[in-house]
Write an enzyme that holds these catalytic residues in place. Structure first.
Site, PDB file in Angstrom:
ATOM      1  N   TYR A  73       0.808  -1.217   0.000  1.00  0.00           N
ATOM      2  CA  TYR A  73       0.000   0.000   0.000  1.00  0.00           C
ATOM      3  C   TYR A  73       0.847   1.275   0.000  1.00  0.00           C
ATOM      4  O   TYR A  73       0.341   2.369  -0.180  1.00  0.00           O
ATOM      5  CB  TYR A  73      -0.911  -0.012   1.227  1.00  0.00           C
ATOM      6  CG  TYR A  73      -2.207   0.715   1.033  1.00  0.00           C
ATOM      7  CD1 TYR A  73      -3.308   0.068   0.502  1.00  0.00           C
ATOM      8  CD2 TYR A  73      -2.332   2.047   1.389  1.00  0.00           C
ATOM      9  CE1 TYR A  73      -4.501   0.728   0.325  1.00  0.00           C
ATOM     10  CE2 TYR A  73      -3.523   2.716   1.216  1.00  0.00           C
ATOM     11  CZ  TYR A  73      -4.604   2.057   0.682  1.00  0.00           C
ATOM     12  OH  TYR A  73      -5.788   2.714   0.510  1.00  0.00           O
ATOM     13  N   LYS A  95      -1.200 -14.173   4.030  1.00  0.00           N
ATOM     14  CA  LYS A  95      -1.037 -15.119   2.928  1.00  0.00           C
ATOM     15  C   LYS A  95       0.375 -15.694   3.036  1.00  0.00           C
ATOM     16  O   LYS A  95       1.170 -15.668   2.081  1.00  0.00           O
ATOM     17  CB  LYS A  95      -1.256 -14.370   1.591  1.00  0.00           C
ATOM     18  CG  LYS A  95      -1.381 -15.262   0.383  1.00  0.00           C
ATOM     19  CD  LYS A  95      -2.787 -15.789   0.186  1.00  0.00           C
ATOM     20  CE  LYS A  95      -2.835 -16.814  -0.926  1.00  0.00           C
ATOM     21  NZ  LYS A  95      -4.154 -17.420  -1.105  1.00  0.00           N
ATOM     22  N   ASP A 107      -7.794 -15.411   1.833  1.00  0.00           N
ATOM     23  CA  ASP A 107      -8.938 -15.817   0.993  1.00  0.00           C
ATOM     24  C   ASP A 107      -9.965 -16.576   1.827  1.00  0.00           C
ATOM     25  O   ASP A 107     -11.175 -16.344   1.735  1.00  0.00           O
ATOM     26  CB  ASP A 107      -8.482 -16.622  -0.231  1.00  0.00           C
ATOM     27  CG  ASP A 107      -7.338 -17.572   0.051  1.00  0.00           C
ATOM     28  OD1 ASP A 107      -6.770 -17.515   1.169  1.00  0.00           O
ATOM     29  OD2 ASP A 107      -7.008 -18.392  -0.819  1.00  0.00           O
ATOM     30  N   ASP A 124      -7.195  -2.899   4.039  1.00  0.00           N
ATOM     31  CA  ASP A 124      -7.967  -1.960   3.226  1.00  0.00           C
ATOM     32  C   ASP A 124      -9.176  -2.679   2.625  1.00  0.00           C
ATOM     33  O   ASP A 124     -10.310  -2.200   2.675  1.00  0.00           O
ATOM     34  CB  ASP A 124      -7.064  -1.423   2.113  1.00  0.00           C
ATOM     35  CG  ASP A 124      -7.782  -0.474   1.189  1.00  0.00           C
ATOM     36  OD1 ASP A 124      -8.377   0.480   1.707  1.00  0.00           O
ATOM     37  OD2 ASP A 124      -7.762  -0.692  -0.029  1.00  0.00           O
TER      38      ASP A 124
END
Ligand code: NAI
Length: 332
Positions: free
Chosen positions: A124, A171, A204, A228
Site C-alpha cells: 500500500y 497469505k 482468501d 484496506d
C-alpha cells in the site's frame, strides 16, 4: 474546557457530512474550537500542494483531527493524501469497529468485531517503478518493527476493550518471507498476552468465513492492503460504507475519519449519510475524554435509526443529510 481540533472537511460529500457532524457535536454541548484546513485539488490550486505542511503542523500541535474523505487520483496525478498524512504523523494503526446498528438491516445478524490494519507499510506504500518498458515492480515492504508494534497495539486494544480473541489474516503460505514475518511477530507478541486467544487465517479463507460466519471473529489484525480490502467487506456486513467509522492512531496523535470515500455520484446533493463520520466523531469524543457526550449522541443516533422515520437513501429512506442531522439534534 474547549478542545482545539483540526477539521479537514475534505472533498465530494466530505464538506456535507462534516457540517452535519459539527452541528450535532455543537448541539451536544461539547466545546470545540475547530481549526479548519483544506486539502486536495483546491489546496493544490491555492498552495501548490494537495497536503500543505500547515495541515500536518496543525494536527501535530492539536494532536487530534476529524477528517472527511479526499479524492485519490487513479493511475496518475499526485500520491494519496491519506497515505502521506498517515506517514507524516506515523499513524500506524487503523481501527475500524464493525458493529450492527439498531434499525439498520443487514443479512448477517448481530455483528460486533474490530478490524485493525497496519497503516504504514506493505504494498500500500505505492513504491513502484518501471524496470524496463512493459515491466513494473511494486514493492511490498514488511518490517519486524512495524509488525511487532501493530501486534502489540492489537493485544492492548483487545485487553482494554474486554475482547477475547485476535485473528491475524495473511497469505504466509505464498509470501513466506513478508507475510511470514508479520505472522511470526503476531505469534511472538501473543505469548505475552495469555489471557487473549490468538489464531490466524489465510486471507482468501478469511473472506469466505467473514460472509459465512462473521460471528466467529472478534478482532482481526491485518497488513495494510488486506486491511484496506477486508475493512470494506466488513463494513458491508453491517449496512455499508455510510455507517462504518474509523480511526487512524499513532502515539499521542489521532485522525478520525469515516471508511467511505468522496462518493462523487451523490456529492453536492445533500444525500450522503453522515452516520459513518458521526460514529468516527463519537470515537474521537471518547478519545478526548468526552465520554458522556459521546454516549448521549450515540443514544440519539440509535433512537433516530430505530424509529426509522428519518433515514438517508442508502438506508432506504428519503431524508437529506441535513434532515437526518436535525433529527439527531432534536433527539439530543
Ligand atoms: P466511495 O466510498 O466514495 O463510494 C462508494 C459507494 O458508496 C458510492 O455509491 C457512494 O455513493 C456510496 N457512499 C459512500 N459513502 C456514503 C455515505 N456517507 N452515504 C451514502 N452513500 C455513500 O468509494 P469510491 O467511489 O471507490 O471512491 C471515490 C473517491 O473517494 C476516490 O477518489 C477514492 O480514492 C476516495 N476515497 C477516499 C477515502 C478517504 O479519504 N478516506 C477512502 C475511500 C475512497
Amino acid at each position: 474546557m474547549t478542545h482545539r481540533i483540526t477539521l479537514i472537511p475534505g472533498e465530494g460529500i466530505g464538506p456535507e457530512v462534516t457540517a452535519a457532524v459539527v452541528s450535532i457535536i455543537e448541539a451536544s454541548g461539547v466545546e470545540i474550537a475547530w481549526e479548519e484546513h483544506i486539502v486536495g485539488s483546491e489546496a493544490l490550486h491555492q498552495f501548490g500542494d494537495p497536503l500543505p505542511s500547515s495541515v500536518i503542523q496543525s494536527i501535530k500541535v492539536n494532536r487530534v483531527a476529524l477528517k472527511g474523505p479526499v479524492t485519490t487520483p487513479v493511475g496518475e496525478g499526485y500520491p494519496s493524501i491519506n497515505v502521506r498524512l498517515r506517514k507524516a504523523l506515523d499513524l500506524y494503526a487503523n481501527v475500524r469497529p464493525i458493529r450492527s446498528l439498531p434499525g439498520v438491516p443487514s443479512k448477517f445478524g448481530e455483528i460486533d468485531l474490530v478490524v485493525i490494519r497496519e497503516n504504514t507499510e506493505d504494498l500500500y506504500s505505492g513504491l513502484e517503478h518501471i524496470v524496463v518498458p512493459g515491466v513494473v515492480e511494486s514493492l511490498k515492504i514488511i518490517t519486524e518493527k512495524a509488525s511487532l508494534r501493530i501486534a502489540r497495539f492489537a493485544f492492548e486494544l483487545a485487553r482494554r476493550e474486554g475482547r477475547r480473541k485476535i485473528t491475524a489474516v495473511h497469505k504466509a503460505n505464498i509470501m513466506k518471507l513478508s507475510d511470514g514475518l508479520f505472522l511470526d511477530c503476531f505469534r511472538r507478541v501473543s505469548r505475552q498476552y495469555p489471557d487473549i486467544d490468538a489464531d490466524d487465517r489465510i486471507v482468501d479463507n478469511a473472506c469466505m468465513q467473514l460472509v459465512m460466519n462473521p460471528q466467529q471473529f472478534d478482532v482481526l489484525l491485518l497488513e495494510n492492503l488486506y486491511g484496506d480490502i477486508i475493512s470494506d467487506l466488513a463494513a458491508g456486513l453491517v449496512g455499508g460504507l455510510g455507517v462504518t467509522p474509523g480511526a487512524n492512531l499513532g502515539d499521542g496523535v489521532a485522525v478520525f475519519e469515516a471508511v467511505h470515500g468522496t462518493a462523487p455520484d451523490i456529492a453536492g446533493k445533500n444525500l450522503a449519510n453522515p452516520t459513518a463520520l458521526l460514529l468516527s466523531a463519537i470515537l474521537m469524543l471518547k478519545y478526548i475524554g468526552e465520554r458522556e457526550a459521546a454516549e448521549r449522541i450515540t443514544e440519539a443516533l440509535h433512537g433516530v435509526l430505530l424509529a426509522g422515520e428519518v433515514r438517508t437513501r442508502d438506508l432506504g429512506g428519503q431524508a437529506t443529510t441535513t434532515e437526518f442531522a436535525q433529527a439527531i439534534i432534536d433527539a439530543l
